[in-house]
Design a protein around this motif. Sequence first.
Motif, PDB file in Angstrom:
ATOM      1  N   UNK A   7       0.864  -1.181   0.000  1.00  0.00           N
ATOM      2  CA  UNK A   7       0.000   0.000   0.000  1.00  0.00           C
ATOM      3  C   UNK A   7       0.901   1.231   0.000  1.00  0.00           C
ATOM      4  N   UNK A   8       0.572   2.224  -0.798  1.00  0.00           N
ATOM      5  CA  UNK A   8       1.398   3.426  -0.863  1.00  0.00           C
ATOM      6  C   UNK A   8       0.781   4.612  -0.127  1.00  0.00           C
ATOM      7  N   UNK A   9      -0.498   4.589   0.100  1.00  0.00           N
ATOM      8  CA  UNK A   9      -1.177   5.695   0.779  1.00  0.00           C
ATOM      9  C   UNK A   9      -0.987   5.564   2.292  1.00  0.00           C
ATOM     10  N   UNK A  10      -0.337   6.556   2.941  1.00  0.00           N
ATOM     11  CA  UNK A  10      -0.099   6.466   4.389  1.00  0.00           C
ATOM     12  C   UNK A  10      -1.364   6.240   5.217  1.00  0.00           C
ATOM     13  N   UNK A  11      -2.480   6.807   4.809  1.00  0.00           N
ATOM     14  CA  UNK A  11      -3.729   6.614   5.556  1.00  0.00           C
ATOM     15  C   UNK A  11      -4.175   5.153   5.492  1.00  0.00           C
ATOM     16  N   UNK A  12      -4.010   4.541   4.340  1.00  0.00           N
ATOM     17  CA  UNK A  12      -4.382   3.131   4.214  1.00  0.00           C
ATOM     18  C   UNK A  12      -3.427   2.246   5.010  1.00  0.00           C
ATOM     19  N   UNK A  13      -2.143   2.627   5.069  1.00  0.00           N
ATOM     20  CA  UNK A  13      -1.179   1.862   5.865  1.00  0.00           C
ATOM     21  C   UNK A  13      -1.623   1.840   7.318  1.00  0.00           C
ATOM     22  N   UNK A  14      -1.995   2.994   7.846  1.00  0.00           N
ATOM     23  CA  UNK A  14      -2.442   3.087   9.240  1.00  0.00           C
ATOM     24  C   UNK A  14      -3.707   2.260   9.453  1.00  0.00           C
ATOM     25  N   UNK A  15      -4.650   2.375   8.539  1.00  0.00           N
ATOM     26  CA  UNK A  15      -5.908   1.630   8.651  1.00  0.00           C
ATOM     27  C   UNK A  15      -5.658   0.125   8.661  1.00  0.00           C
ATOM     28  N   UNK A  16      -4.822  -0.347   7.743  1.00  0.00           N
ATOM     29  CA  UNK A  16      -4.532  -1.778   7.676  1.00  0.00           C
ATOM     30  C   UNK A  16      -3.770  -2.249   8.914  1.00  0.00           C
ATOM     31  N   UNK A  17      -2.828  -1.442   9.389  1.00  0.00           N
ATOM     32  CA  UNK A  17      -2.054  -1.819  10.578  1.00  0.00           C
ATOM     33  C   UNK A  17      -2.961  -1.956  11.793  1.00  0.00           C
ATOM     34  N   UNK A  18      -3.921  -1.061  11.927  1.00  0.00           N
ATOM     35  CA  UNK A  18      -4.846  -1.146  13.058  1.00  0.00           C
ATOM     36  C   UNK A  18      -5.791  -2.343  12.909  1.00  0.00           C
ATOM     37  N   UNK A  28       8.271  -1.191   5.457  1.00  0.00           N
ATOM     38  CA  UNK A  28       9.497  -0.865   4.738  1.00  0.00           C
ATOM     39  C   UNK A  28       9.337   0.529   4.157  1.00  0.00           C
ATOM     40  N   UNK A  29      10.273   1.403   4.468  1.00  0.00           N
ATOM     41  CA  UNK A  29      10.255   2.776   3.955  1.00  0.00           C
ATOM     42  C   UNK A  29      11.523   2.990   3.148  1.00  0.00           C
TER      43      UNK A  29
END
Length: 52
Positions: A7-18, A28-29
């Motif tokens: 996922x490239x969108x930071x908001x989606x990264x946070x959503x998926x992580x939660x 990975x950054x």
Amino acid sequence: MQYIIRVKDPKQIITLAEKYKAFPMELTIYLNDPQAVGGLKSRMKVDVIKIG
């Protein structure tokens, strides 16, 4: 079977992580700023892999 989700969108990264916090995961950054990398190493327990 394991899957890798990218996922490239930071908001989606946070959503998926939660949502999937019970599953093993890593972030990975790709950075090209040595100062930012040095700051991360000094403040957090991270693995830094130098490429190129």
